[in-house]
Design a protein around this motif. Structure first.
Motif, PDB file in Angstrom:
ATOM      1  N   ASP A  15     -54.660  39.884  83.609  1.00 41.61           N
ATOM      2  CA  ASP A  15     -55.901  39.812  82.841  1.00 41.61           C
ATOM      3  C   ASP A  15     -57.033  39.172  83.644  1.00 41.61           C
ATOM      4  OD1 ASP A  15     -57.345  40.499  80.608  1.00 41.61           O
ATOM      5  OD2 ASP A  15     -56.995  38.592  79.591  1.00 41.61           O
ATOM      6  N   SER A  16     -57.062  39.453  84.955  1.00 43.95           N
ATOM      7  CA  SER A  16     -58.120  38.895  85.789  1.00 43.95           C
ATOM      8  C   SER A  16     -58.946  39.978  86.489  1.00 43.95           C
ATOM      9  CB  SER A  16     -57.524  37.939  86.828  1.00 43.95           C
ATOM     10  OG  SER A  16     -56.603  38.618  87.652  1.00 43.95           O
ATOM     11  N   TYR A  17     -58.746  41.229  86.088  1.00 46.90           N
ATOM     12  CA  TYR A  17     -59.517  42.319  86.692  1.00 46.90           C
ATOM     13  C   TYR A  17     -60.932  42.308  86.139  1.00 46.90           C
ATOM     14  CZ  TYR A  17     -61.200  46.905  87.951  1.00 46.90           C
ATOM     15  OH  TYR A  17     -61.955  47.924  88.461  1.00 46.90           O
ATOM     16  N   GLN A  18     -61.897  42.386  87.020  1.00 49.32           N
ATOM     17  CA  GLN A  18     -63.294  42.437  86.630  1.00 49.32           C
ATOM     18  C   GLN A  18     -63.799  43.862  86.833  1.00 49.32           C
ATOM     19  OE1 GLN A  18     -65.122  39.784  85.362  1.00 49.32           O
ATOM     20  NE2 GLN A  18     -63.116  38.814  85.302  1.00 49.32           N
ATOM     21  N   GLU A  20     -66.495  47.069  86.511  1.00 46.32           N
ATOM     22  CA  GLU A  20     -67.918  47.156  86.817  1.00 46.32           C
ATOM     23  C   GLU A  20     -68.539  48.247  85.957  1.00 46.32           C
ATOM     24  OE1 GLU A  20     -68.187  49.489  90.885  1.00 46.32           O
ATOM     25  OE2 GLU A  20     -66.820  47.778  91.055  1.00 46.32           O
TER      26      GLU A  20
END
Length: 94
Positions: A15-18, A20
């Motif tokens: 749960d750390s994907y950013q 765009e």
């Protein structure tokens, strides 16, 4: 960066994907899928047929006619065979 590799998958799981935001100026559209495109053309090579079936499964699906009956195809596998009949179906399941 698109999460298409192991590193990307790990980021999603943690749960750390950013993500765009998509640039709406680069958006492109296509026409609706026609029934002609859904109809399997067995004169095409096996890889192309398999890819079209994958793209259209489960909705709208691909099909062909056999003895005037419409047969829907939900998955396919291309195999490397020496065959004198392109598009030959070598196995199926109901």
């Amino acid at each position: 960066m698109a999460p298409s590799d192991e590193k990307g998958i790990k980021l999603i799981v943690e749960d750390s994907y950013q993500g765009e935001e998509q640039d709406e100026n680069l958006v492109s559209f296509t026409s609706k899928i026609s029934t002609d495109f859904e109809h399997i053309n067995f004169n095409q090579d096996a890889i192309k047929i398999r890819n079209i079936i994958r793209a259209l499964a489960l909705t709208p699906g691909s099909y062909f006619y056999y003895k005037n009956e419409k047969i829907k195809v939900f998955s396919a596998k291309a195999v490397d065979l020496e065959c004198d009949l392109p598009g030959r179906i070598i196995s199926y399941t109901k």
